[in-house]
Scaffold this active site. Structure first.
Site, PDB file in Angstrom:
ATOM      1  N   ALA A  59       6.351   3.062  23.384  1.00  0.00           N
ATOM      2  CA  ALA A  59       7.439   3.937  22.941  1.00  0.00           C
ATOM      3  C   ALA A  59       8.625   3.076  22.519  1.00  0.00           C
ATOM      4  O   ALA A  59       8.709   1.913  22.884  1.00  0.00           O
ATOM      5  CB  ALA A  59       7.854   4.853  24.088  1.00  0.00           C
ATOM      6  N   GLY A 100       3.155   2.945  25.958  1.00  0.00           N
ATOM      7  CA  GLY A 100       2.733   4.125  25.212  1.00  0.00           C
ATOM      8  C   GLY A 100       1.607   3.831  24.247  1.00  0.00           C
ATOM      9  O   GLY A 100       0.813   4.725  23.917  1.00  0.00           O
ATOM     10  N   GLU A 123       6.152  -0.673  31.741  1.00  0.00           N
ATOM     11  CA  GLU A 123       7.232   0.288  31.995  1.00  0.00           C
ATOM     12  C   GLU A 123       8.003  -0.025  33.280  1.00  0.00           C
ATOM     13  O   GLU A 123       9.220   0.129  33.329  1.00  0.00           O
ATOM     14  CB  GLU A 123       6.660   1.712  32.084  1.00  0.00           C
ATOM     15  CG  GLU A 123       6.243   2.328  30.748  1.00  0.00           C
ATOM     16  CD  GLU A 123       4.810   2.019  30.374  1.00  0.00           C
ATOM     17  OE1 GLU A 123       4.272   2.699  29.491  1.00  0.00           O
ATOM     18  OE2 GLU A 123       4.227   1.068  30.939  1.00  0.00           O
TER      19      GLU A 123
END
Ligand code: T1G
Length: 664
Positions: A59, A100, A123
């Site tokens: 992301a 992502g 993350e």
């Protein structure tokens, strides 16, 4: 984004430079393309692949500073379309798939990668958890245990391991797209959908069934740092994986989304995202004309002490042969032991083959004749921290080294321009300040002298990356960035102790704040004699000499190395033991200086005063241009001085922490 058809297979290529980030804006491009593929009867299967030399970096981290407005398409909408599709989806992954990007692949029916591809869930390093279904699909695919490990560590694994864990279906030497088309030819359209979300999660621990989940989850929480001290995201991640076991997919996904939203608004995540982007700004030097970095194929190091040898190991690990100049045979023996010991340890830990260790060990040559440095592309001096000694070395190197060789000093405080001035090549002189142990610590201060050329700077910044260091550019002033700030931090800690606050309490407060260690334990580790020597060299403008350091030095209390410093140490132990002798010394020095004892402070106030001391000097370094950005200062403290990354570094913390905690 590119889209083309190959014999009824729609090939959708992610193309959002530089890392094919799956941003909100890019989701608005991808979703219509996926809808079109779904609606096109001629399309029997879809392959997702990536341009720009990778699959996807995940992301877009920039998107997390703002809430997506209502109706904004996000990576979650892209992933939902892929998984709910009636068509077969294959992810053809090359080089890198992170966060992502892997979650998108998990929504596909098949995942193929080329050998050497790196996959991971970083993350957690951003204070987040995989928030696009990863915490629900990964445990279903590879088991809760492996999934949790992968997401808690946040490190990459290579394609071979990913295949072994079941994350990938196939690993091919090259051409993942070709392999994906071949697989589709073999399986689609007859093959049923292989939705990962339709699976149930196994614990994935030999001999333990799902009944053991509560116990395993409790154990996992126990092993994590406290929520308020760096463990916030990790505990939420365990909760999300627990949901993948306890709840059906839709409810587990909703739990994940809620936990993700809590994290993305959290101070630790904002701080860690700051560190991510601050690190990527480091190599950009405002106002410096663009310059070509010169290749560094050989290195020289003067001095085979702990620092010199550690630096040589850095070059060996980067595949650059190094010659270390050392007059003392005894010291050379010690250095060879250190090199051998270090590589043997890597082999034992399975991080390196015996053969590779041998090769790297052999790439370091110990000599006593400076003439051996004649052809080195860069020479780093790591001799005793005395200006006279260093000037002698630089003058000698200048006569021996080839004209375009770069000469660097590993000094931690001294004037680079003074060293450059004794050479005929000041444009090729700079500081390369490694941190002990040099082969472990990631921070490298790249100290720019008044005459250092843009080409030399560009070469040094590139070399820092080659040595897998985090290179921060500093101007040439006493103590550069890190040590300059450290003096005032140490000074404030001593002031608190002179006011009657026990050193162990101050250290405990800083450790609870998240520092790797408190200031007094740090004194004892690096050596009060080292501190004393540096204090002798520092300009008077920087406050007077520190009385207690003087006193401890004269009493030969050098710290761990002498069995007593601020603390005392049992023989062979590094465990600090509070020492009433030191308290008495502080009381005496305080009385002499008229410092009132009996100050009452909370732990938060101790932290506040010490962080304030750092920030005050940090602001001065920004004002004088010694530091280019406050983010650079934060990176120095996070990578070099054990400042907790989830607090963002001293400058970020001062600006973003709740006002009652700081008043810099
Ligand atoms: N978002 C935004 N910008 C990014 C980015 C990202 N994910 N990754 C890289 N950049 C920018 C970076 O700032 C730099 O910009 C340029 O790209 C090149 O980066 C929902 C929540 C992919 C291995 O944590 O690890 O997915 O300085 O210099 O050395 O669950 O970038 O040029 O202006 O690092 O070739 C998770 C982070 C996101 C991966 C490439 N993903 N990126 O390394 O280039 S959260 C990550 C990297 C997520 C989902 C969750 C590396 C890289 P600029 P670079 P590189």
């Amino acid at each position: 984004m590119r889209s083309e058809d190959r014999a009824g297979v729609r090939v959708i290529t992610l193309d959002n430079p530089p890392v094919n980030a799956l941003s909100f804006a890019y989701a608005a491009v991808l979703c219509p393309a996926l809808d079109a593929a779904e609606a096109d009867p001629a399309v029997r299967a879809v392959v997702l692949t990536g341009a720009n030399g990778l699959f996807s970096g995940g992301a877009d981290i920039n998107d997390f500073t703002s809430d997506p407005g209502p109706g904004t398409l996000t990576i979650r909408d892209v992933i939902a379309r892929v998984e709910q599709s009636a068509k077969t989806y294959v992810a053809a992954i090359e080089k890198t798939a992170l966060g992502g990007g892997v979650e998108l692949a998990l929504a596909c029916d098949y995942r193929i990668a080329t050998a050497g591809t790196k996959l991971g869930f970083p993350e957690i390093k951003l204070g987040l958890l995989p928030g696009a279904g990863g915490t629900q699909r990964l445990p279903r695919l590879i088991g809760a245990q492996d999934a949790l490990q992968l997401m808690l560590k946040g490190d990459n694994i290579d394609a071979g391991d990913a295949l072994a864990k079941g994350l990938l279906d196939e690993v091919v030497p090259a051409d993942a797209l070709g392999a994906a088309l071949a697989l589709i030819a073999r399986v689609a359209p007859s093959a049923p959908k292989r939705r990962v979300s339709a699976r149930s999660t196994e614990l994935g621990i030999k001999g333990l069934g799902l009944f053991a989940t509560p116990f395993v989850v409790a154990q996992a929480h126990k092993m994590l740092p406290p929520e308020d001290n760096g463990g916030f995201a990790a505990h939420k991640l365990v909760d999300a994986v627990e949901a993948s076991i306890e709840l059906d997919f839709p409810r587990g996904l909703a739990r994940e989304f809620r936990l993700f939203d809590e994290l993305v608004r959290s101070a630790p995540s904002a701080a860690l995202r700051h560190v991510f982007f601050a690190e990527r700004e480091l190599g950009k030097i405002p106002g410096m004309p663009p310059a070509q970095a010169k290749p560094i194929a050989s290195a020289g190091i003067v001095g085979a002490g702990t620092m010199g040898t550690g630096i040589a190991i850095c070059f060996a690990n980067a595949g650059i042969p190094a010659v270390v100049i050392e007059p003392s045979d005894e010291q050379i023996e010690r250095a060879k032991q250190m090199v051998f010991g270090m590589f043997a340890h890597q082999v034992q830990r399975g991080r390196m083959t015996q053969e590779e260790a041998w090769k790297r060990g052999q790439s370091i040559r110990f000599e006593s004749d400076y003439a051996e440095l004649a052809q080195a592309d860069v020479v780093i001096e790591a001799v005793f921290e005395s200006m006279d000694v260093k000037k002698t070395v630089f003058a000698k190197l200048d006569t021996i080294c080839k004209p375009d060789a770069i000469l660097a000093s590993n000094t931690s405080t001294l004037d680079i321009d003074a060293m450059a001035a004794v050479t005929t090549r000041p444009a090729q002189v700079l500081g390369l300040h490694f941190f002990a142990p040099a082969n472990i610590m990631k921070l490298l201060e790249i100290v720019r002298g008044n005459a250092t050329s843009p080409e030399t700077m560009a070469t040094a910044i590139a070399l820092g990356k080659t040595l897998r260091k985090v290179g921060v550019v500093s101007g040439n002033a006493f103590g550069f960035i890190g040590n300059r700030m450290l003096f005032d931090y140490a000074r404030e800690a001593i002031q608190l102790a002179e006011e009657g606050i026990a050193p162990e309490r101050i250290d405990r407060a800083m450790k609870n704040f998240g520092m790797a260690m408190g200031p007094f334990a740090m004194f004892d580790l690096s050596g009060l004699d080292v501190f004393w020597h540096i204090e002798q060299g520092r300009p008077d403008a920087m406050h007077g000499r520190t009385r207690i350091i003087d006193r401890l030095y004269r009493e030969k209390r050098f710290g761990q190395k002498s069995g007593a410093g601020i603390y005392r140490y049992e023989k062979g132990s590094r465990e600090p033991i509070p020492d009433p002798v030191t308290l008495e010394l502080f009381r005496e020095e305080a009385a002499k200086a008229g410092v009132a004892q009996g100050t009452v402070v909370t732990d938060d106030e101790i932290v506040k005063r010490l962080v304030d001391a750092l920030v005050a000097v940090g602001n001065e370094l920004l004002r004088t241009g010694i530091a280019l950005r406050s983010g650079d200062i934060d990176i120095v403290y996070v990578y070099g001085y054990g400042f907790p990354p989830h607090r963002g570094g001293p400058m970020w913390y001062a600006e973003h922490a709740p006002k009652e905690l700081v008043h810099a």
